[in-house]
Write an enzyme that holds these catalytic residues in place. Structure first.
Site, PDB file in Angstrom:
ATOM      1  N   CYS A 267       0.822  -1.204   0.000  1.00 20.60           N
ATOM      2  CA  CYS A 267       0.000   0.000   0.000  1.00 20.60           C
ATOM      3  C   CYS A 267       0.855   1.252   0.000  1.00 20.60           C
ATOM      4  O   CYS A 267       1.945   1.273   0.583  1.00 20.60           O
ATOM      5  CB  CYS A 267      -0.914   0.001   1.207  1.00 20.60           C
ATOM      6  SG  CYS A 267      -2.156  -1.277   1.031  1.00 20.60           S
TER       7      CYS A 267
ATOM      8  N   TYR B 120      -5.482 -12.458  -3.281  1.00 19.77           N
ATOM      9  CA  TYR B 120      -4.873 -12.077  -1.999  1.00 19.77           C
ATOM     10  C   TYR B 120      -5.488 -12.888  -0.859  1.00 19.77           C
ATOM     11  O   TYR B 120      -6.622 -12.647  -0.456  1.00 19.77           O
ATOM     12  CB  TYR B 120      -5.117 -10.577  -1.811  1.00 19.77           C
ATOM     13  CG  TYR B 120      -4.483  -9.916  -0.618  1.00 19.77           C
ATOM     14  CD1 TYR B 120      -3.457 -10.505   0.117  1.00 19.77           C
ATOM     15  CD2 TYR B 120      -4.891  -8.640  -0.246  1.00 19.77           C
ATOM     16  CE1 TYR B 120      -2.874  -9.855   1.191  1.00 19.77           C
ATOM     17  CE2 TYR B 120      -4.319  -7.969   0.827  1.00 19.77           C
ATOM     18  CZ  TYR B 120      -3.310  -8.584   1.538  1.00 19.77           C
ATOM     19  OH  TYR B 120      -2.748  -7.935   2.606  1.00 19.77           O
TER      20      TYR B 120
ATOM     21  N   HIS C  99      -2.399 -12.178   5.192  1.00 20.16           N
ATOM     22  CA  HIS C  99      -2.877 -11.187   6.160  1.00 20.16           C
ATOM     23  C   HIS C  99      -4.347 -11.385   6.510  1.00 20.16           C
ATOM     24  O   HIS C  99      -5.057 -10.421   6.787  1.00 20.16           O
ATOM     25  CB  HIS C  99      -2.671  -9.760   5.633  1.00 20.16           C
ATOM     26  CG  HIS C  99      -1.247  -9.471   5.262  1.00 20.16           C
ATOM     27  ND1 HIS C  99      -0.887  -8.907   4.075  1.00 20.16           N
ATOM     28  CD2 HIS C  99      -0.100  -9.713   5.912  1.00 20.16           C
ATOM     29  CE1 HIS C  99       0.430  -8.798   4.011  1.00 20.16           C
ATOM     30  NE2 HIS C  99       0.929  -9.290   5.120  1.00 20.16           N
TER      31      HIS C  99
ATOM     32  N   ASP D  25       4.886 -10.132   9.591  1.00 21.91           N
ATOM     33  CA  ASP D  25       5.281 -10.251   8.184  1.00 21.91           C
ATOM     34  C   ASP D  25       6.141  -9.044   7.803  1.00 21.91           C
ATOM     35  O   ASP D  25       7.315  -9.212   7.454  1.00 21.91           O
ATOM     36  CB  ASP D  25       4.015 -10.347   7.316  1.00 21.91           C
ATOM     37  CG  ASP D  25       4.311 -10.281   5.837  1.00 21.91           C
ATOM     38  OD1 ASP D  25       5.378 -10.779   5.437  1.00 21.91           O
ATOM     39  OD2 ASP D  25       3.491  -9.748   5.073  1.00 21.91           O
TER      40      ASP D  25
END
Ligand code: ADP
Ligand code: SF4
Length: 736
Positions: A31, A176, A179, A274
């Site tokens: 991001c 995705y 996470h 992570d």
């Protein structure tokens, strides 16, 4: 300079399905705060990485449908043709440099709060997000348990989005599932409590993910390479997903549908496991998990771990841990990382310091990200700043820079790049200002790369620019010295210091009895100097929300002192945004540091500190008339005994030199001085990234009419009744 042959392996092409990447440098999705809202920012930021040699460059998380709305955080969307058009600017830019473009298909579940679209997400079971979807509010957002019609609808939404990505020109789509997003919620028993064929056994829990991949493959065929990003261990034992128990089998089952595995560890609530901050994790910290994946698939694997050193990169490829070097932060700190390795310019690499300030800006939401090391990050489009190109000097006026901290050293570096004559002057024996102190705190050693980069570059540039010089270990410059120095322009970057009298944000006034000149009281600078004796029992009086308090507490607690923190703010509150928070709190807890929260100090005496609960403080609404406010007098005052007090209450600019020079403005002309500017912490205390930015900015804008104040940047704002400004035909080139 030619590169060492051992790095050749990093420049081998790799096949990803029907696509081929020119080398092994893979910018994984990350991001930046651009999304589809700021197409120019998106295009230019990713574009410099393509120019800098990254073979594959991805978007950030790109929402497939309005049911996935992550506002406050700005993320990409591929909902309609408008989004496609905005993303195409990036795709075309990447292609023009020969890089592949990837789109990360994102569905958040309740981890996206839906604040703009006001939609509810569909998930395997119903739950409340454990992530602070709205900052500091875990448990705020719930999802709806999908029935079979709804889960099929969701799978179609993925395929529709993949088709739009293909039609936009993307080479890769990445489903995705790291996470704790999207299909991970179906695979992970922590979320999936279903009893039908989509829940229970691993085969059942994997069904949604595999069917989704199948649906995408059926829709887009081989037009795009299909990747999935998967958290291979959620790190909470058998209540979540475990590598040996679940993921290796899942990898075997799903590999046939995929062209590449993109693997990580951890979840969303603690995604610092992570994107590991250097405070807790070294480069390559995920390899204990990642190294198993290639043994269970014949598809290539990309993995991350703050890879900044070419040696480490070639080592993990040769060892068969990963095939592609995944970079998020290293590509932000230095978009030209591959090119510098390719050209054998390893000492020119701007090494990511692992501070996670980039993440912090995204995490808090709504703003473009920034980088501590790379002042041009997010400024490529709106200010036209290129990380490696500088406009040549427009005059031969010399510049004196007073202060070689982050601000002064960055300003000097950029001025030297431009060819100006610069004298950089400091009382310290080293470039770096207070970074030299900070880098000596527990866990912050890698922050020293900020200083090292500037030191190396300035030293190199001085060899080409003989009139310039760096003067270290000097006596402090006075206003007379500056006036007589002989420079035509002066930059005052003299930094800031911690208040010695307890001044703080709450009262904007000193604390009674606070005085760092006393033998038993210290400010952080005295802690760093180490010349004052510190007793066994320490009280830290804290009003600062960032790393200084927890770092100093850790330093002394680890050395055997009893440390109590009295704090008006949550200790290290900002470190939630940098993802350092959870491990920092655990560390302080393990070391036995006592925290007296929601409290402030009213008085410091010899051997004791008096404090009170801030919510018991009614005096803020004191009323002197005949009525009475429904507030009690503060009766919460208590005392705590101690040997030493450390004051971390607030910072003050070192601006005395600037103010005296400004007051003597009528003497400038006769001394040949044209202008004097105050920058960085000397203007107002700020974080290292912003002080660095300020020095960089002035060096770029030094010939402008009013360099003290930044010139307007290019805004990407929709204007009522008109096209976007800048308009659709706006140039996509940098201003240079
Ligand atoms: P910033 O983050 O704004 O760069 P720092 O505090 O890191 O601020 O750096 C300021 C630097 O300025 C320090 O290295 C300090 O030694 C130096 N300095 C401060 N005052 C003077 C002065 N009068 N003469 C020379 N150097 C100074
Ligand atoms: Fe690295 Fe810090 Fe820059 Fe992020 S902000 S890329 S962690 S140096």
């Amino acid at each position: 300079m030619a590169r060492d042959a051992k790095y050749d392996i990093l420049f081998e092409p790799v096949k990803i399905g029907t696509k081929t990447t020119r080398n092994r440098f893979y910018q994984v999705p990350h991001c930046i705060g651009a999304g589809t809202n700021y197409p120019g920012f998106q295009m230019a930021h990713r574009g410099v990485k393509a120019e800098g040699g990254f073979g594959v460059i991805n978007t950030e998380q790109c929402s497939i449908h309005p049911e996935c709305d992550d506002t406050l955080r700005i993320t990409a969307r591929i909902w309609d043709e408008g989004d496609m058009r905005n993303l195409k600017a990036m795709v075309d830019r990447l292609h023009s440099f020969g890089s592949l473009a990837g789109c990360e298909l994102f569905y958040a579940g309740p981890h996206g709060p839906g604040l703009e679209a006001r939609t509810i997400s569909r998930t395997p079971s119903q739950y409340a997000s454990e992530f602070g979807t709205v900052p500091a509010c875990p448990g705020f957002t719930y999802s709806h348990e999908a029935d079979k019609d709804e889960l099929k609808r969701l799978q179609r939404q993925y395929a529709d989005a993949a088709e739009r990505a293909r039609d936009t020109g993307f080479d890769i789509v990445d489903v995705y599932g790291a996470h704790a997003y999207g299909p991970m919620q179906w695979l992970n028993p922590y979320y999936n409590r279903r009893t039908d064929e989509y829940g229970g056994s691993l085969e059942n829990r994997a069904r949604f993910w595999i069917e989704t991949l199948e649906g995408i493959k059926n829709r887009v065929g081989d037009d795009v390479a299909l990747v999935t990003r998967c958290a291979i261990d959620t790190l909470y034992g058998d209540t979540g997903l475990e590598l040996e128990v679940d993921t290796l089998r899942f990898v075997e089952q799903a590999s046939d549908y995929l062209d590449l595995w993109n693997v990580t560890i951890g979840d969303i609530a603690e995604w610092g496991e992570d994107a590991g901050p250097s405070r807790f994790y070294a480069s390559g910290h995920e390899n204990d998990w990642v190294k198993f994946i290639k043994k269970h698939t014949n598809k290539p694997v990309v993995g991350v771990g703050r890879y900044t050193q070419a040696d480490k990169m070639q080592e993990v490829v040769r060892a068969g841990v990963i095939d592609l070097i995944g970079c998020a932060r290293p590509s932000i700190a230095d978009p030209f990382l591959p090119k510098k390795i390719e050209e054998g310019r390893l000492d020119d690499v701007r090494v990511c310091i692992g501070c996670n300030v980039c993440i912090s800006r995204w995490e808090m939401g709504g703003v473009p990200f920034i980088c501590t090391q790379n002042a041009t990050a997010a400024e490529e489009y709106r200010r036209g700043w290129h990380p490696e190109k500088f406009e040549p000097a427009k005059s031969d006026k010399s510049v004196l820079v007073v202060g070689a901290g982050p601000c002064g050293s960055e300003c000097t570096r950029v001025l030297l790049e431009r060819g100006y004559t610069v004298h950089l002057y400091d009382t310290r024996d080293k470039i770096g200002g207070y970074v030299n102190d900070v880098a000596a705190l527990p866990g912050l050693g890698e922050w020293g790369y900020h200083r090292d980069y500037r030191e190396t570059q300035i030293t190199k540039l001085l060899k080409k620019n003989k009139q310039s010089q760096v003067a270290l270990n000097q006596k402090p410059l006075t206003a007379d010295d500056v006036l007589e120095y002989g420079a035509e322009r002066v930059v005052i970057a003299t930094g800031a210091k911690w208040a010695t009298d307890g001044e703080n944000w709450m009262t904007h006034a000193p604390i009674e009895g606070a005085d760092a000149s006393k033998p038993n009281q210290l400010v952080p600078e005295q802690v760093y100097e180490g010349t004052k004796e510190v007793g066994k029992n320490i009280v830290i009086v804290n009003h600062d929300p960032y790393y200084t308090c927890p770092s100093i507490a850790e330093k002394y607690a680890a050395a055997g002192h009893n440390v109590t923190i009295i704090s008006s703010v949550e200790v290290g509150a900002y470190m939630h945004y940098t993802l350092e928070g959870p491990n920092m709190h655990r560390r302080l807890h393990e070391l036995g540091v006592e925290v007296i929260g929601e409290s402030a100090v009213s008085k410091i005496e010899d051997g004791a500190v008096e404090y009170f609960n801030i919510w018991a403080e009614g005096s803020k609404r004191e009323y002197r008339g005949p009525g009475k406010l429904p507030r009690d007098e503060n009766k919460s005052h208590k005392k705590i005994e101690c040997d030493s007090v450390i004051l971390i209450t607030g910072r003050k600019s070192n601006d005395a030199l600037y103010r005296e020079l400004k007051a003597r403005k009528d003497e400038w002309e006769k001394n040949g001085i044209e202008d004097i500017w105050v920058l960085g912490d000397a203007e107002a205390p700020r974080i290292i990234a912003d002080a660095t930015f300020d020095g960089h900015r002035l060096a770029r804008e030094i010939e402008d009419e009013d360099p003290q104040h930044q010139k307007p940047f290019k805004r990407e704002q929709k204007v009522w009744g008109a096209a976007y400004i800048p308009g659709d035909n706006d140039d996509l080139e940098f201003r240079l």
